[in-house]
Design an enzyme around this catalytic site. Sequence first.
Site, mmCIF file in Angstrom:
data_model
loop_
_atom_site.group_PDB
_atom_site.id
_atom_site.type_symbol
_atom_site.label_atom_id
_atom_site.label_comp_id
_atom_site.label_asym_id
_atom_site.label_seq_id
_atom_site.Cartn_x
_atom_site.Cartn_y
_atom_site.Cartn_z
ATOM 1 N N GLU A 35 -4.307 7.763 -3.769
ATOM 2 C CA GLU A 35 -4.853 7.198 -5.013
ATOM 3 C C GLU A 35 -6.312 7.633 -5.151
ATOM 4 O OE1 GLU A 35 -4.268 2.937 -5.062
ATOM 5 O OE2 GLU A 35 -2.115 3.123 -4.747
ATOM 6 N N HIS A 61 -1.693 0.518 -9.419
ATOM 7 C CA HIS A 61 -2.448 -0.474 -8.647
ATOM 8 C C HIS A 61 -3.041 -1.587 -9.526
ATOM 9 C CE1 HIS A 61 -4.277 -0.689 -4.391
ATOM 10 N NE2 HIS A 61 -4.149 -1.905 -4.891
ATOM 11 N N ARG A 88 0.861 -1.181 0.000
ATOM 12 C CA ARG A 88 0.000 0.000 0.000
ATOM 13 C C ARG A 88 0.896 1.229 0.000
ATOM 14 N NH1 ARG A 88 -3.402 -2.715 -1.637
ATOM 15 N NH2 ARG A 88 -5.427 -3.255 -0.757
HETATM 16 P P1 NAD Z 1 -0.570 -11.377 4.660
HETATM 17 O O1 NAD Z 1 -1.524 -10.980 5.722
HETATM 18 O O2 NAD Z 1 -0.524 -12.803 4.223
HETATM 19 O O3 NAD Z 1 0.917 -10.954 5.106
HETATM 20 C C1 NAD Z 1 1.226 -9.748 5.704
HETATM 21 C C2 NAD Z 1 2.451 -9.971 6.582
HETATM 22 O O4 NAD Z 1 2.895 -8.717 7.089
HETATM 23 C C3 NAD Z 1 2.158 -10.867 7.805
HETATM 24 O O5 NAD Z 1 3.045 -11.983 7.813
HETATM 25 C C4 NAD Z 1 2.413 -9.952 8.994
HETATM 26 O O6 NAD Z 1 2.994 -10.629 10.099
HETATM 27 C C5 NAD Z 1 3.398 -8.960 8.386
HETATM 28 N N1 NAD Z 1 3.530 -7.717 9.136
HETATM 29 C C6 NAD Z 1 2.591 -7.056 9.864
HETATM 30 N N2 NAD Z 1 3.138 -5.943 10.400
HETATM 31 C C7 NAD Z 1 4.427 -5.897 9.993
HETATM 32 C C8 NAD Z 1 5.509 -4.997 10.204
HETATM 33 N N3 NAD Z 1 5.364 -3.896 10.956
HETATM 34 N N4 NAD Z 1 6.702 -5.261 9.630
HETATM 35 C C9 NAD Z 1 6.870 -6.364 8.857
HETATM 36 N N5 NAD Z 1 5.891 -7.270 8.629
HETATM 37 C C10 NAD Z 1 4.680 -7.032 9.176
HETATM 38 O O7 NAD Z 1 -0.866 -10.417 3.427
HETATM 39 P P2 NAD Z 1 -0.483 -10.628 1.897
HETATM 40 O O8 NAD Z 1 -1.562 -11.430 1.233
HETATM 41 O O9 NAD Z 1 0.918 -11.090 1.795
HETATM 42 O O10 NAD Z 1 -0.634 -9.135 1.354
HETATM 43 C C11 NAD Z 1 0.225 -8.093 1.773
HETATM 44 C C12 NAD Z 1 -0.370 -6.766 1.346
HETATM 45 O O11 NAD Z 1 -0.354 -6.657 -0.075
HETATM 46 C C13 NAD Z 1 -1.857 -6.584 1.683
HETATM 47 O O12 NAD Z 1 -2.026 -6.143 3.006
HETATM 48 C C14 NAD Z 1 -2.329 -5.568 0.692
HETATM 49 O O13 NAD Z 1 -2.230 -4.270 1.236
HETATM 50 C C15 NAD Z 1 -1.324 -5.697 -0.447
HETATM 51 N N6 NAD Z 1 -1.980 -6.110 -1.702
HETATM 52 C C16 NAD Z 1 -1.775 -5.350 -2.804
HETATM 53 C C17 NAD Z 1 -2.384 -5.687 -4.025
HETATM 54 C C18 NAD Z 1 -2.132 -4.858 -5.255
HETATM 55 O O14 NAD Z 1 -2.970 -4.851 -6.146
HETATM 56 N N7 NAD Z 1 -1.004 -4.198 -5.367
HETATM 57 C C19 NAD Z 1 -3.220 -6.814 -4.098
HETATM 58 C C20 NAD Z 1 -3.388 -7.588 -2.952
HETATM 59 C C21 NAD Z 1 -2.768 -7.224 -1.757
#
Ligand code: NAD
Length: 309
Positions: free
Chosen positions: A264, A283, A235
Amino acid sequence: FKVVSVDKLLPLTHYETDILEAIGATVEQYNCVTPEEIEKVAADADAIITVGAKITREAISKLKKCKVIGRYGVGIDNVDAEAATEAGIVVTYVPVYCQEEVATLALTLMLACERRIIPANEIVKSGEWKSALKASAGARSTKGKTFGLIGFGAIAREVVPLVQPLQVKVIAYDPYINLDFCKDLNVESVDLEYLLKNSDYVSLHVPLMASTHHMIDAEQLKMMKKDAILINTGRGALINQKALCDALNQGVIAAAGLDVLEFEPPDPEDEIFKLNNVITTGHIGAATNEALVRLRQKVAQGVADVLTG
Ligand code: NAD
């Protein structure tokens, strides 16, 4: 059952209707912009499907029969979930459908930045074939470099097998890291400072929360290597974008590949668009044909499951 798709950002296809008609539902498509329009078309609906149309408390109060609101996507930002819950309406969404796609985009952005694909493409298309080498000057081999993952959740773990064939060492920082996953995937668990100081590529995969807002700020950028590349498919507000622009302008880091921006849609005049060492993709992390089919089917299935109990 009557199912109403209230906005046309993703017009209904047979992927949704096949599933909904199989439970005997009739499906109607509208293109509502205001809450009043939603009330008008959905007052007697058993279910609503939405992409971006705002489903407000007021609109929810006018729904007489609705049991479920299905949202296309990983979040429910446009639905007043509290009001829906109070009204006994289930809100469903699709948390898992595009991990592979986002991981692939992170790799693509990293390679495009490293190999200067965009400037080379632009110069060649402008007729300056001989200048391509100059445009791509500074590109490095990935072999022996270090790829740092911030966050080691579902998407980050998809990135690992994509980048390892490039002969990079993969390290990860995640306060809740699962060391079994690290062992299985041959990834070293490190703290954030070590990751920033030692990675040639830093890729963000954490959710945006109060604790992760601007987690990459001037201080963190300064810790990074001068020739490091920062990738963000998480994000936008994980990064202080103003601090990033300064860092990219002053050569604090080499380049950034950003699928997401702090605001955005962004201001077209934003400084980020004036930087040659930035690639921004708007995005599109989830946007493949296959992911879209998964999304459509999962939204419809979620709604069908609630309607049929
Ligand atoms: P997920 O929940 O599987 O993984 C997120 C990880 O971040 C977890 O392991 C958590 O422990 C870790 N985390 C939390 N706080 C943290 C910190 N301060 N420092 C380091 N790690 C930390 O999520 P995911 O499926 O891997 O997705 C990650 C992110 O990708 C989503 O939250 C979303 O915002 C983003 N996303 C973007 C798109 C896009 O179109 N670009 C699409 C889907 C998801």
